[in-house]
Design an enzyme around this catalytic site. Structure first.
Site: not given
Ligand code: GLU
Length: 486
Positions: A257-259
């Protein structure tokens, strides 16, 4: 004798954002499968969720696919015999088929709002019950009085599919036999009250209508596959073969994911990843070459790709490995092309204006050649090129060292020789240095290190002769002259 059907596969993204690496890998696998089997690769836009879909996202998606080199045989922009390829342009088809199921008693109108339906479902789940309407809910939602009320108010019902209470079996081409136990899911909406189909319904209608032979997609769709199998059955259609590819995880084992940083093709492009490296890396997420080969072109992949080498365990997305691979392509790729691709990065970093970059293409090409071994992405190039653009401040310590090591006479001699050089060419520069150094007894390493520092203000960088050549005669002489001035 049975004639083998032409392979027809599709990538069916919803245009709701960027092309995520997971989607890109799905697209790539479909592409490779189609090309390997001399079939068709179809692009279908699943845009029936109107609140989340946009034309802008669709454009970006197409761009990303083309950037990767995954050209489709049928789909938006080019059309094809099974079009239109945008679900929002096929709405009447879904409505017709939904009506057919209602007529046959396999689907039914429900006079309830999505919220009401959800409420019932949430309650059932909270009570640990299977998500099937109770008789009273069913009676309430389909009652004559509600129907009349809807009619009076000009409201449309939703159409729900009657999910048969039975076990379903699937022979998945990657995961093997999958058994969906009886009653795992309840009835579900196929047509919303606004007349738009849900994903599961439109997907089946289109896969059937477009004569898709194999559905290759992420295994996050497995529970959808169950619903879709039931719809195929209701129409008495033969389902396509299914191949569910495992998810892509981050190195820490969680969902990517984005993180974890960049996750979309667009972001990697902006980071200066080359499309051939991206495609190469994506292919190895869950698939491997029969001979364990790592670096390979799309054409090579097409030759050997098949689903039997797609692993059923999750793949780990390792951005460092991607960058490493990109570095390999940067070092070995065509220099002209690399330079063209690097120009936007050089320009946005502020080293040159686009026009200047184009006017000095030959110089830029050489400069990039001198640094390409030390970078992994296009975005890292400009910083390495700084050495050719910076002003260098005279460094007192360095002059002190030159004095101590008695290097001044060599520098003076070199300066004259370079001044007299007929042609400013690498070969000539090398020859000139050799000749001058013959006459002096100085440790070469010391000399060259000092020279590098004098010319660039740094102790490391590209090959020195290249630096000299690329800095150009004027700047080199100017910087050498600083010694004489002491
Ligand atoms: N529109 C769906 C998605 O983007 C397609 C899934 C499928 O391939 O059936 O996830």
């Amino acid at each position: 004798m049975s004639m083998k059907k032409t392979v027809r596969v599709r990538f069916a993204p919803s245009p709701t954002g960027h092309l995520h690496v997971g989607g890109a890998r799905t697209a790539l696998m479909n592409y490779l499968f189609a090309r390997h089997h001399k079939g068709k690769f179809i692009l279908r836009i699943e845009d029936t969720d109107i609140t989340r879909s946009s034309r802008e996202s669709e454009e970006k998606l197409l761009d990303a696919l083309l950037w990767l080199g995954l050209e489709w045989d049928e789909g938006p922009k080019i059309g094809g015999p099974y079009g239109p390829y945008r679900q929002s342009e096929r709405l009447e088809l879904y409505r017709e088929y939904a009506r057919e199921l209602v007529k046959e008693g396999k689907a039914y109108p429900v006079y309830a709002s999505p919220e009401e339906i959800d409420e019932v479902r949430t309650k059932l789940l909270a009570e640990g019950k299977p998500p099937h309407f109770s008789e009273s809910d069913f009676a309430r939602f389909t009652s004559e009085s509600r129907r009349k009320e809807y009619e009076r108010m000009g409201k449309e019902p939703v159409i729900m599919f009657k999910m048969p209470r039975k076990e379903y079996k699937l022979m998945d081409l990657i995961k093997g036999e999958i058994i969906f136990r009886e009653g795992a899911i309840g009835d579900f909406v196929i047509l919303r009250s606004n007349g738009l189909p849900t994903y599961n319904f439109a997907c089946v209608i289109d896969d059937h209508d477009m004569e898709i032979t194999h559905v290759i997609r992420g295994d996050d769709h497995l529970s959808n596959t169950l619903r879709q199998l039931a719809i195929y059955e209701a129409f008495e259609w033969t389902p396509p073969k299914f191949a569910h590819v495992s998810m892509i995880l981050a190195p820490d084992g969680s969902k990517l994911s984005k993180r974890h940083g960049a996750t979309s093709v667009e972001e990697f492009r902006a980071m200066g990843i080359l499309p051939e490296a991206m495609v190469n890396y994506l292919a190895l997420l869950g698939w491997s070459h029969p001979e364990g080969k790592e670096i390979m072109s799309l054409e090579e992949m097409v030759k050997v790709f098949d689903l039997d080498r797609v692993h059923s365990s999750p793949a780990i997305f390792d951005v460092n490995k991607l960058k490493w691979m990109n570095g390999v392509y940067m070092r070995n790729g065509d220099l002209d092309r690399l330079t063209k691709l690097a120009i936007p990065f050089v320009v946005s970093y502020g080293l040159l204006e686009r026009k200047e970059a184009e006017a000095n293409f030959k110089w830029l090409k050489k400069a990039i050649e001198s640094v390409r071994n030390s970078v992994e992405t296009l975005a890292e190039i400009p910083e390495k090129l700084d050495v050719y653009f910076e002003e260098v401040q005279p460094d007192e310590e360095l002059f002190e060292e030159i004095r101590k090591k008695n290097l001044k006479p060599v520098f003076v001699e070199i300066k004259y020789a370079l001044e007299d050089l007929q042609k400013w060419e690498e070969k000539e520069i090398v020859r000139c240095f050799k000749e001058v150094l013959k006459n002096f007894k100085v440790p070469k390493k010391d000399f060259y290190m000092t020279l590098r520092q004098l010319l660039t203000g740094r102790r490391e960088g590209p090959e020195l002769v290249k630096v000299i050549y690329l800095l150009g005669r004027t700047r080199v002489l100017e910087r050498l002259a600083r010694i004489e001035e002491r």
